[in-house]
Write a protein that holds these residues in place. Structure first.
Motif: not given
Length: 278
Positions: A108-134
């Motif tokens: 839901n939080a990511i769905a509200t990022l339409a107005e601040t799309g510049e933050a999405l790439p950083g969030l996706l990278n962070d989620m991928t790094e955490r997944l890799s560490a797990w």
């Protein structure tokens, strides 16, 4: 010279000569004896057949009763296992609900990022790094497959042909796949990572138990998280492991397995809950 008795007609009526009466009497006597003896033999035969039929029927009834008793015992055992699994599911339900809630909030939080799309790439990278560490820190089941999924995500995130929404869908799909590992029972045949490179059967119970068993059943092991290695199983545990493989492959009814765990239930649940809160 003696004369053979004969019959003569007298006025159209056949008469038996007196000399024939003894022979006729003997014939009637023989019929009077054979008749009752034959009837009695038939009655005895029928009674014997009735007794045999009754014995066969009773044997079938006894066999059916034994089969019913066995089915009832199996049903009771399955009901007991269902109660134990239900109790286990209730214990894990809060952690699973928390993970689903956090994942839903993140979506839901990511769905509200339409107005601040510049933050999405950083969030996706962070989620991928955490997944890799797990994946790196988790029990190493299907390790190559899971690491390949993470590597594919990393490639997708830098692919200019993919939209941000497509990248988001891929990242969330990878996370859901990892979360589902904690709820599943799985069995497969693959190569054991040892010097011989043997083909063995693997069994995984969520994130709490990972095991292997050789095809001949003479060797098996459980992955120990504390030592990051395999610990051998004794004959009794190998028998339980073989039973678990048949259950997962739908070759026998579910029942409780008495096997050592790779890590405590509490540790596995806490690890999954922490990743869900990350």
């Amino acid at each position: 010279m003696s004369r053979i008795p004969t019959t003569r007609r007298n006025g159209g009526v056949r008469r038996v000569l007196p000399g024939a009466l003894p022979a006729l009497g003997l014939l009637l006597a023989s019929f009077s004896v054979v008749g009752p003896v034959s009837a009695q033999s038939e009655l005895e035969q029928e009674a014997l057949q009735a007794q045999q039929t009754q014995a066969e029927l009773q044997a079938k009834i006894d066999a059916a009763d034994e089969s019913v008793r066995e089915r009832i015992a199996e049903l009771r055992q399955a009901e007991e296992e269902a109660r134990r699994l239900e109790s286990y599911n209730r214990a894990l339900a809060p952690q699973v609900e928390s993970l689903e809630q956090k994942l839903g909030e993140r979506e839901n939080a990511i769905a509200t990022l339409a107005e601040t799309g510049e933050a999405l790439p950083g969030l996706l990278n962070d989620m991928t790094e955490r997944l890799s560490a797990w994946v790196e820190q988790d029990i190493p089941f299907l390790r190559d497959e899971r690491l390949a999924r993470v590597a594919s995500l990393e490639s997708d995130l830098v692919n200019p042909a993919l939209s941000d929404s497509a990248k988001l869908e891929k990242v969330l799909g990878a996370w859901k796949a990892e979360l589902n590992y904690g709820r599943e029972l799985d069995a497969w045949r693959s190569t054991l990572d040892d010097e011989g490179g043997r083909q063995v059967d693997f069994l995984r119970m969520g994130r709490v138990g990972w095991y292997y068993l050789t095809p001949d059943g003479q060797e098996g092991g459980v992955w120990d998280v504390a030592s990051s290695g395999w610990k051998p199983l004794d004959a009794s545990d190998r028998k339980e492991l073989a039973k678990g493989l048949r259950i997962v492959r739908d070759q026998r009814a579910p029942e409780l397995l008495n096997l050592p765990l790779s890590q405590p239930l509490s540790a596995a649940a806490e690890s999954q809950a922490q990743e869900g809160r990350s």
